[in-house]
Design an enzyme around this catalytic site. Structure first.
Site, PDB file in Angstrom:
ATOM      1  N   HIS A   1      17.187  46.707  25.026  1.00  0.00           N
ATOM      2  CA  HIS A   1      15.794  46.579  25.484  1.00  0.00           C
ATOM      3  C   HIS A   1      15.019  45.598  24.593  1.00  0.00           C
ATOM      4  O   HIS A   1      14.180  44.835  25.076  1.00  0.00           O
ATOM      5  CB  HIS A   1      15.089  47.935  25.513  1.00  0.00           C
ATOM      6  CG  HIS A   1      15.839  48.972  26.303  1.00  0.00           C
ATOM      7  ND1 HIS A   1      15.690  50.307  26.114  1.00  0.00           N
ATOM      8  CD2 HIS A   1      16.783  48.832  27.288  1.00  0.00           C
ATOM      9  CE1 HIS A   1      16.500  50.961  26.939  1.00  0.00           C
ATOM     10  NE2 HIS A   1      17.177  50.088  27.662  1.00  0.00           N
TER      11      HIS A   1
ATOM     12  N   HIS B   1      15.446  49.107  35.847  1.00  0.00           N
ATOM     13  CA  HIS B   1      15.902  49.301  34.474  1.00  0.00           C
ATOM     14  C   HIS B   1      17.313  48.725  34.280  1.00  0.00           C
ATOM     15  O   HIS B   1      17.620  48.164  33.227  1.00  0.00           O
ATOM     16  CB  HIS B   1      15.869  50.770  34.040  1.00  0.00           C
ATOM     17  CG  HIS B   1      16.204  50.889  32.591  1.00  0.00           C
ATOM     18  ND1 HIS B   1      15.276  50.629  31.598  1.00  0.00           N
ATOM     19  CD2 HIS B   1      17.373  51.114  31.958  1.00  0.00           C
ATOM     20  CE1 HIS B   1      15.874  50.716  30.429  1.00  0.00           C
ATOM     21  NE2 HIS B   1      17.156  51.009  30.614  1.00  0.00           N
TER      22      HIS B   1
ATOM     23  N   ASP C   1      18.531  46.105  31.428  1.00  0.00           N
ATOM     24  CA  ASP C   1      19.733  46.215  30.589  1.00  0.00           C
ATOM     25  C   ASP C   1      20.610  44.972  30.733  1.00  0.00           C
ATOM     26  O   ASP C   1      21.107  44.430  29.739  1.00  0.00           O
ATOM     27  CB  ASP C   1      20.568  47.442  31.003  1.00  0.00           C
ATOM     28  CG  ASP C   1      19.990  48.754  30.503  1.00  0.00           C
ATOM     29  OD1 ASP C   1      19.147  48.744  29.583  1.00  0.00           O
ATOM     30  OD2 ASP C   1      20.404  49.803  31.043  1.00  0.00           O
TER      31      ASP C   1
ATOM     32  N   HIS D   1      26.803  48.586  30.599  1.00  0.00           N
ATOM     33  CA  HIS D   1      26.858  47.770  29.377  1.00  0.00           C
ATOM     34  C   HIS D   1      28.250  47.179  29.121  1.00  0.00           C
ATOM     35  O   HIS D   1      28.375  46.036  28.718  1.00  0.00           O
ATOM     36  CB  HIS D   1      26.413  48.594  28.171  1.00  0.00           C
ATOM     37  CG  HIS D   1      24.975  48.998  28.257  1.00  0.00           C
ATOM     38  ND1 HIS D   1      23.957  48.069  28.287  1.00  0.00           N
ATOM     39  CD2 HIS D   1      24.384  50.203  28.357  1.00  0.00           C
ATOM     40  CE1 HIS D   1      22.800  48.696  28.373  1.00  0.00           C
ATOM     41  NE2 HIS D   1      23.033  49.995  28.428  1.00  0.00           N
TER      42      HIS D   1
END
Ligand code: ZN
Length: 294
Positions: free
Chosen positions: A76, A232, A236, A259
């Site tokens: 973030h 969101h 990411d 991720h």
């Protein structure tokens, strides 16, 4: 012709909070840096460049590790640097995990804007994607395609009724950045116990994450946007992409990626030399829309 120069912050910034996964209190000190020095974390005296080379952990956040020094949940903050156009900064951190704050990037961005942005005397470099790159993990994939500007799309496909099948595309427009930056971390109620057994989400609460049950949002204030979770995921993705070391020019499409797949994508772009480094003056488009300096 337009020319965009590199940026840093005007003065030091202190940010305090707790780590989402560690639950530990942490203090960040952001320090102005010189042109071409890049973004560097400093933990226990070890300098850890914010580079994919050191990205080693991907359990519900992105972790950088170098010479035994660890910095968790960088994504973030990295997205905040991307959005504010910061190329060079030092981040001293006194615990293992970047503070989660409200679960989005907005407080980092506000702190950077408050300190001010310094324009440096060196031109900004962009990584222009020069061929298609795809990474796949079972039913998930990320595909990057050359383009004249940057865009990032996330396509979520959950059985959960409140998220369901949704897509969101960020393109370098101001309203987009505000939408994406505000979107908070989220998780599902049934995951909470599993996360805690894994030693994760110890600092998690309804103040820094959206929690979904089967068919409802548990946070009393509700969602900031109807499609906050998918936004969101775009946040990411943008934060992880910035571990390439340069802002990317190209279209990136993620179907259910996380991720680990984001990092795999960035690594493949590097390994296959799938980009050309270009100065803003070499770019033949108006696809760059950087946050104005106040
Ligand atoms: Zn996140």
């Amino acid at each position: 012709m337009f020319c965009i120069n590199q940026r840093t912050i005007k003065k030091e910034i202190e940010i305090k909070g707790i780590g989402l996964h560690s639950g530990q209190p942490v203090k960040l000190k952001l320090i102005p840096s010189q042109a071409d020095e890049g973004i560097n974390f400093v933990r226990n005296g070890v300098v850890i460049p914010a580079s994919i080379e050191y990205a080693k952990g991907f359990d519900f956040s992105t972790t950088l590790i170098k010479d035994g020094a660890v910095v968790r949940t960088v994504e973030h903050l990295m997205a905040a640097f991307y959005f504010t156009g910061i190329d060079n900064v030092i981040i001293e951190i006194d615990a293992e995990e970047v503070p989660i704050l409200d679960g989005s990037a907005v407080q980092f961005i506000e702190a950077i804007k408050k300190a001010g942005i310094e324009i440096l005397k060196a031109e900004k470099l962009y990584a222009v994607l020069n061929k298609e790159i795809t990474v796949v993990d079972k039913d998930k994939y990320i595909k990057g395609t050359p383009s004249h500007s940057f865009s990032a799309t996330y396509h979520a496909h959950y059985n959960n009724r409140v998220i369901g099948n949704r897509k969101y595309t960020y393109s370098n427009l101001k309203s987009d950045y505000e939408n994406v930056a505000m979107a908070r971390t989220y998780c599902f109620l049934e995951e909470v116990e599993m996360l805690q057994q894994m030693g994760l989400a110890k600092g998690g609460s309804l103040d820094n994450a959206v929690v979904f049950s089967e068919d409802a949002v548990l946070n009393p204030e509700g969602l900031r946007f109807e499609d906050e979770p998918v936004k969101h995921k775009v946040l990411d993705l943008i934060g992880d992409l910035y571990l390439l070391g340069f802002p990317l020019i190209g279209s990136v499409y993620s179907f259910k990626g996380g991720h680990r797949l984001n990092a795999e994508f960035v690594r493949k772009v590097l390994e296959e030399k799938a980009f050309d480094l270009k100065y803003s003056t070499e770019l033949d488009f108006n696809g760059i829309n950087l946050m104005p300096v106040q």
